[in-house]
Design a protein around this motif. Structure first.
Motif, short mmCIF file in Angstrom:
data_model
loop_
_atom_site.label_atom_id
_atom_site.label_comp_id
_atom_site.label_asym_id
_atom_site.label_seq_id
_atom_site.Cartn_x
_atom_site.Cartn_y
_atom_site.Cartn_z
N LYS A 255 -1.32 -5.16 -12.14
CA LYS A 255 -1.15 -6.28 -11.51
C LYS A 255 0.14 -7.08 -11.39
CE LYS A 255 -6.00 -7.75 -11.25
NZ LYS A 255 -6.92 -8.27 -11.87
N PRO A 256 0.86 -6.96 -12.76
CA PRO A 256 2.26 -7.70 -12.74
C PRO A 256 3.21 -7.17 -11.65
CG PRO A 256 1.38 -7.28 -14.92
CD PRO A 256 0.43 -6.55 -14.04
N ILE A 257 3.08 -5.75 -11.70
CA ILE A 257 4.23 -5.10 -10.92
C ILE A 257 3.84 -5.27 -9.38
CG2 ILE A 257 3.35 -2.74 -10.84
CD1 ILE A 257 6.86 -3.73 -11.25
N LEU A 258 2.60 -5.39 -9.25
CA LEU A 258 2.08 -5.43 -7.87
C LEU A 258 2.71 -6.91 -7.13
CD1 LEU A 258 -1.31 -3.82 -7.67
CD2 LEU A 258 0.53 -2.96 -6.77
N ALA A 259 2.31 -7.96 -8.30
CA ALA A 259 2.91 -9.36 -7.60
C ALA A 259 4.26 -9.30 -7.38
CB ALA A 259 2.29 -10.17 -8.76
N VAL A 260 5.06 -8.76 -8.25
CA VAL A 260 6.34 -8.70 -8.15
C VAL A 260 6.94 -8.16 -6.80
CG1 VAL A 260 8.63 -7.84 -9.26
CG2 VAL A 260 6.94 -8.97 -10.78
N ILE A 261 6.54 -6.97 -6.55
CA ILE A 261 6.83 -6.17 -5.35
C ILE A 261 6.39 -6.89 -4.15
CG2 ILE A 261 6.15 -3.91 -4.13
CD1 ILE A 261 6.66 -2.83 -6.83
N ALA A 262 5.16 -7.51 -4.28
CA ALA A 262 4.53 -8.29 -3.13
C ALA A 262 5.41 -9.23 -2.96
CB ALA A 262 2.98 -8.59 -3.46
N LEU A 263 6.03 -10.03 -3.79
CA LEU A 263 7.00 -11.30 -3.58
C LEU A 263 8.11 -10.60 -2.98
CD1 LEU A 263 7.12 -14.12 -4.09
CD2 LEU A 263 8.21 -13.78 -6.28
N ILE B 41 11.18 0.82 -9.27
CA ILE B 41 10.78 -0.09 -10.21
C ILE B 41 9.20 0.42 -10.32
CG2 ILE B 41 9.99 -2.39 -10.51
CD1 ILE B 41 12.60 -3.45 -9.19
N GLN B 42 8.31 0.43 -9.38
CA GLN B 42 6.94 0.95 -9.65
C GLN B 42 6.62 2.03 -10.10
OE1 GLN B 42 4.63 0.03 -6.03
NE2 GLN B 42 2.79 -0.35 -7.02
N VAL B 43 7.49 3.12 -9.83
CA VAL B 43 7.42 4.35 -10.77
C VAL B 43 7.31 4.17 -12.32
CG1 VAL B 43 8.32 6.49 -10.99
CG2 VAL B 43 7.81 6.03 -8.69
N SER B 44 8.60 3.39 -12.66
CA SER B 44 8.92 3.20 -13.92
C SER B 44 7.35 2.68 -14.47
CB SER B 44 10.00 2.28 -13.99
OG SER B 44 11.03 2.94 -13.37
N PHE B 45 7.00 1.38 -13.79
CA PHE B 45 5.95 0.81 -14.34
C PHE B 45 4.92 2.04 -14.50
CE2 PHE B 45 2.09 -1.93 -14.41
CZ PHE B 45 2.59 -2.95 -15.04
N PHE B 46 4.31 2.51 -13.39
CA PHE B 46 3.04 3.50 -13.41
C PHE B 46 3.16 4.54 -14.69
CE2 PHE B 46 2.07 2.97 -8.73
CZ PHE B 46 1.21 2.19 -8.78
N ARG B 47 4.45 4.91 -14.92
CA ARG B 47 4.84 5.99 -15.84
C ARG B 47 4.60 5.59 -17.26
NH1 ARG B 47 9.81 9.43 -13.50
NH2 ARG B 47 8.59 10.68 -12.10
N ALA C 291 0.98 -1.45 0.03
CA ALA C 291 -0.02 -0.14 0.08
C ALA C 291 0.74 1.12 0.02
CB ALA C 291 -0.76 0.03 1.30
N ALA C 292 2.00 1.33 0.63
CA ALA C 292 2.68 2.53 1.03
C ALA C 292 3.53 2.68 -0.11
CB ALA C 292 3.83 2.36 2.22
N THR C 293 4.06 1.69 -0.81
CA THR C 293 4.84 1.74 -1.94
C THR C 293 4.07 2.36 -3.21
OG1 THR C 293 6.27 -0.06 -1.11
CG2 THR C 293 6.73 0.39 -3.36
N SER C 294 2.81 1.72 -3.26
CA SER C 294 1.98 2.18 -4.30
C SER C 294 1.54 3.51 -4.37
CB SER C 294 0.73 0.96 -4.50
OG SER C 294 1.16 -0.10 -4.80
N GLY C 295 1.40 3.75 -3.15
CA GLY C 295 0.71 5.20 -2.86
C GLY C 295 2.04 6.23 -3.27
N ILE C 296 3.07 6.01 -2.59
CA ILE C 296 4.37 7.03 -3.02
C ILE C 296 4.60 6.90 -4.33
CG2 ILE C 296 6.17 5.59 -2.52
CD1 ILE C 296 6.94 7.95 -0.67
N SER C 297 4.78 5.77 -4.95
CA SER C 297 4.97 5.54 -6.54
C SER C 297 4.16 6.43 -7.53
CB SER C 297 5.14 4.05 -6.62
OG SER C 297 6.00 3.31 -6.12
N TRP C 298 2.79 6.20 -6.89
CA TRP C 298 1.78 6.67 -8.05
C TRP C 298 1.88 8.32 -7.74
CZ3 TRP C 298 -1.64 5.10 -11.50
CH2 TRP C 298 -2.80 6.00 -11.74
N VAL C 299 2.11 8.87 -6.67
CA VAL C 299 2.40 10.40 -6.68
C VAL C 299 3.87 10.67 -7.36
CG1 VAL C 299 2.63 12.36 -5.16
CG2 VAL C 299 1.15 10.60 -4.36
N ILE C 300 4.88 10.17 -7.24
CA ILE C 300 5.83 10.36 -8.06
C ILE C 300 5.69 10.20 -9.19
CG2 ILE C 300 8.22 9.69 -8.05
CD1 ILE C 300 8.36 8.80 -5.32
N ALA C 301 4.97 9.14 -9.87
CA ALA C 301 4.96 8.92 -11.36
C ALA C 301 3.97 9.97 -12.09
CB ALA C 301 4.34 7.45 -11.52
#
Lengths: 294, 521
Positions: A197-205, A161-167, A94-104
């Motif tokens: 979903k793909p990046i969420l799965a990777v990050i969750a893992l 990684i997640q910022v790159s994906f969101f962008r 949740a935290a990583t996704s939130g912050i990544s979204w704002v940065i992206a």
């Protein structure tokens, strides 16, 4: 053309044969050591200390597993580890996704400072003593499982990684949602996340593996033995058995040292290994997309 | 614009929620864990090494019940596993955590903690007469010789006066070869060669990586240094536990000059290295000593695969080795062999410096209570309770000073309550070990070394010392286990330590040792 294709289907190309052989050999090279660990963990200590690893456990012995599972609080340690892994992964995601979204989103005055703020810990950290003081004396989280979770809550590399994906999500989709009156939260939850979903799965893992293997913060902050996570409990166990040989304690347990080490490996990697098949279908896609586009 | 506002609203909400979460979580901790509360002095926090002993809850309950009734407070020990004890204890001291006592030693971080003012000088407290039970159990010599520049930074934890490294051997094998008792080094060597010849599947002696220079550098004896067994009157000095050893002049007290020389210049050391090389080539010692840990060599001995094991005069080799050995090898017998010339009248040198200390945290809630605890633990009944567990359940007395273990309870007494006069002996202790242990408990059986309470300060040569320690480990260990040719290996070692700053280290040691000599009467 069609004839040659049909012929190609019938004959097996040498390249394919070599590939299959190479992959099989590589697979065996990966599997055999793993199997030897399992077999060793069931081999009697007297044989193991003389002849080392073997492919089949002979003579068969459950002594190491008996030592582990009759030891103190293994079940509560599993409970603590599962709590840390599940809650930690959920919060981190949740935290990583939130912050990544704002940065992206490249928001003026916000995204860049936030990105710098996030990435700085990749280069510098506050150090062990300040972190210890923060957690124990300011947050007062000693003997709380959150003391293990919070210091690992956001991994800068995974944000990256997640910022790159969101962008690389199509801007048109997000723009059309805005035109239709969707709020930022709605866009994030109903468009951004489902497409990621793909990046969420990777990050969750990644987070799950980190939390599962985590013992250092538990060592620092948890002194109540009933709250020890599995890794710390097992590290204590192996440490006491190994050191029993040299330390002047009144008795030293005749625990099977070699066998115990192998059994501990089997016990600790087993559960987290199960997480891989679930994430596998997203794994390569998530990593490569996140890594190559940005 | 509205989208922008929406985003900012979202961010504000996110930030607010995060803050709330952190504040909320901060309430999830264990408020009792902070000993800075007013109850700090009523519940003493102690740092102990190792795993929590089996059956600890029942023992702690009994200890606290009695402690509460006698002194009005209780204890909460925290056990930290050995692999992390050093760093964790240091962190807790550095962070100013409020605990009362901890195990410290030169081989841990004691010098650093003394330097940072984290420890309490317990000298006046121990000798002041306020804690009579504690004072009664600590020998004057022990207190005097464990002072660093006149200050005692911890309560020395010893269960004997002197510690002499030696061997525990398979007595049943010795008798099979016609050797009834081994009292000198040549007979011991003959025993090893007999093992090799007549029981080729048994390794005469297995070494582990942490034995390192114990094999040849006297302190005052070394395992394979025949000269040290002939004349056990030299003890190596070094800046830290793993650092390169030096020998100071034998007549330093008379001349006032310490004149330190590297360990290889002492008579007998190079001969010992050649002996070890020969043992390595003849298969007397194991060839994998560089990579083997102590647990493994112990396992090999108790499985009957080796004929000798390292031992020290702490009275514990029978209990740690014999049950496992007799389980694996029917009829196996154990004997402790100390091949000193002159046997028990040899009077080997000793510094009497304790390996371990119980230190008081300068930032602890109550140093007074910590000393009361140490005094309380110096009463036999209380000492027995925490050391051996609940009587009848964990142990039963055998005679006046022995005990039989009934459970697997094992408390790290050396971190809190080792007192030479109060320690019970295991009923399993062999006759030969009991003999040597009794001998080792008497201070009069040893000669006080000239440099007994000399503790070199590493700070002026910290960088050189670190580099030399690294070179010493890299080039020294293969020599100490016989894995390389002696002349070639020693040359490499000399070159490496020389370029790492040997001269500077030697000069600094001479300077500090000469200063120390001025204080020795």
């Amino acid at each position: 053309m069609s004839t040659s294709t049909a012929a190609g289907r019938r004959t097996v190309e040498p390249f394919t044969v070599i590939s299959v052989i190479c992959v099989t050999v590589f697979g065996l090279l990966c599997l055999i050591p793993f199997w030897m660990i399992i077999a060793g963990s069931f081999t009697d200590e007297s044989k193991l200390s003389v002849s080392g690893y073997s492919l089949f456990p002979d003579p068969f012995s459950l002594e190491a597993y008996r030592t582990i599972f009759t030891g103190p609080a293994v079940l509560s340690a599993y409970r603590a580890s599962i709590f840390i892994t599940v809650v930690g992964t959920a919060l981190s995601l949740a935290a990583t996704s939130g912050i990544s979204w704002v940065i992206a989103r490249r928001l003026p005055y916000i995204s860049r400072p936030l990105a710098i703020f996030t990435y700085i810990p990749m280069l510098f950290t506050g150090g062990l003593v300040p972190m210890y003081l923060l957690v124990t004396q300011y947050l007062n989280l000693q003997n709380s499982l959150f003391a293990v979770i919070l210091p690992l809550l956001v991994a800068p590399f995974l944000v990256f990684i997640q910022v790159s994906f969101f962008r690389q999500l199509p801007e048109e989709i997000l723009e059309s949602a805005r035109v239709d009156g969707a709020s930022e939260l709605r866009i994030f939850f109903q468009i951004g996340l489902p497409l990621s979903k793909p990046i969420l799965a990777v990050i969750a893992l990644f987070y799950a593996v980190t939390y599962w293997n985590e013992w250092f913060h538990a060592l620092l902050f948890i002194s109540d033995t009933e709250k020890y996570p599995l890794q710390l409990l097992l590290q204590n166990l192996i440490s006491s058995v190994t050191n029993a040989a040299t330390l002047p304690q009144s008795t030293a347990q005749a625990a099977p040292v070699y066998q115990l080490r192998l059994a501990l490996t089997a016990v600790t990697i087993g559960p987290i290994l199960l997480a891989y098949p679930f994430a596998q279908r997203y794994f390569v896609k998530g990593l490569t997309l996140g890594a190559t586009k940005g | 614009m509205s989208a922008n506002l929406s985003r900012r609203g979202f961010l504000a909400a996110g930030g607010g929620l995060s803050l709330a979460a952190v504040l909320g979580l901060s309430g999830c901790g264990d408020s009792n864990s902070d000993s800075s509360s007013g109850d700090g002095a009523k519940d003493l926090k102690l740092l102990l090494p190792g795993a929590v002993p089996d059956g600890w809850a029942a023992v702690l309950e009994a200890v606290n019940k009695k402690l509460q009734a006698d002194l009005g407070f209780s204890i909460t020990p925290q056990f930290i596993n050995w692999n992390n004890y050093g760093s964790q204890a240091l962190l807790k001291f550095t962070a100013g955590e409020k605990f009362e006592t901890a195990l410290q030693a030169r081989w841990l971080n004691m010098a650093q903690l003394v330097g940072s003012g984290s420890l309490v000088d317990v000298g006046p407290l121990v000798t002041g007469g306020k804690y009579p039970n504690l004072q009664k159990t600590l020998n004057d010599k022990l207190i005097e010789l464990n002072k660093w520049s006149g200050k005692l930074w911890g309560i020395p934890q010893v269960n004997s006066a002197g510690r002499i490294h030696h061997f525990a051997i398979r007595q049943d094998l010795a008798e099979k070869y016609g050797i009834t008792e081994i009292t000198d080094y040549p007979t011991l060597e003959k025993f090893w060669y007999d093992v090799k010849q007549r029981d080729p599947r048994v390794t005469p002696i297995a070494l582990s990586q942490n034995q390192s220079n114990l094999t040849c550098v006297p302190g005052p004896v070394a395992m394979f240094n025949a000269a040290s067994w002939e004349n056990a009157n030299r003890i190596a000095q070094s800046f830290s536990g793993g650092s390169m050893p030096f020998f100071l002049a034998e007549n330093a007290k008379e001349t006032g000059s310490s004149d330190p020389v590297p360990f290889w210049e002492l008579d007998g050391v190079v001969d010992a290295l050649r002996t070890i090389r020969k043992y390595y080539q003849d298969g007397i010692i194991n060839r994998d000593a560089l990579n083997v840990d102590a647990a493994t060599t112990k396992g090999l001995f108790t499985n009957g695969q080796t004929a000798s094991a390292w031992a020290t005069t702490d009275g514990l080799s029978s209990t740690t080795l014999l049950p496992g050995l007799q389980k694996a090898v029917k009829g196996a017998q154990l004997a402790n062999v100390v091949p000193l010339k002159g046997g028990k009248s040899a009077k080997p040198n000793q510094t009497f410096q304790a390996d371990n200390f119980t230190v008081l945290n300068a930032k602890g809630a109550s140093n007074e209570r910590a000393m009361q605890l140490e005094d309380w633990l110096s009463i036999k009944e209380n000492h027995d309770l925490i050391s051996y567990g609940v009587e009848g359940k964990d142990w039963k007395p055998v005679g006046a000073d022995k005990f039989e273990q009934l459970s697997t309870y094992a408390f790290p007494g050396f971190a809190l309550c080792w007192r030479t006069s109060l320690e019970r002996r295991s009923a399993l202790m062999t006759e030969s070990e009991a003999d040597w242990f009794s001998w080792a408990q008497d201070y009069d059986n040893f000669t006080v070394d000239t440099f007994a309470s000399f503790i070199p300060d590493v700070n002026p040569v910290k960088r050189e010392e670190a580099q030399i320690s690294q070179a010493f480990t890299q080039y020294g260990n293969p020599l100490f286990f016989g894995a390389v040719d002696v002349d070639a290996g020693l040359d490499k070692l000399k070159k490496a330590v020389s370029s790492a700053g040997l001269d500077k280290l030697q000069t600094e040691l001479a300077k500090q040792a000469d200063e120390y000599l001025k204080t020795v009467k």
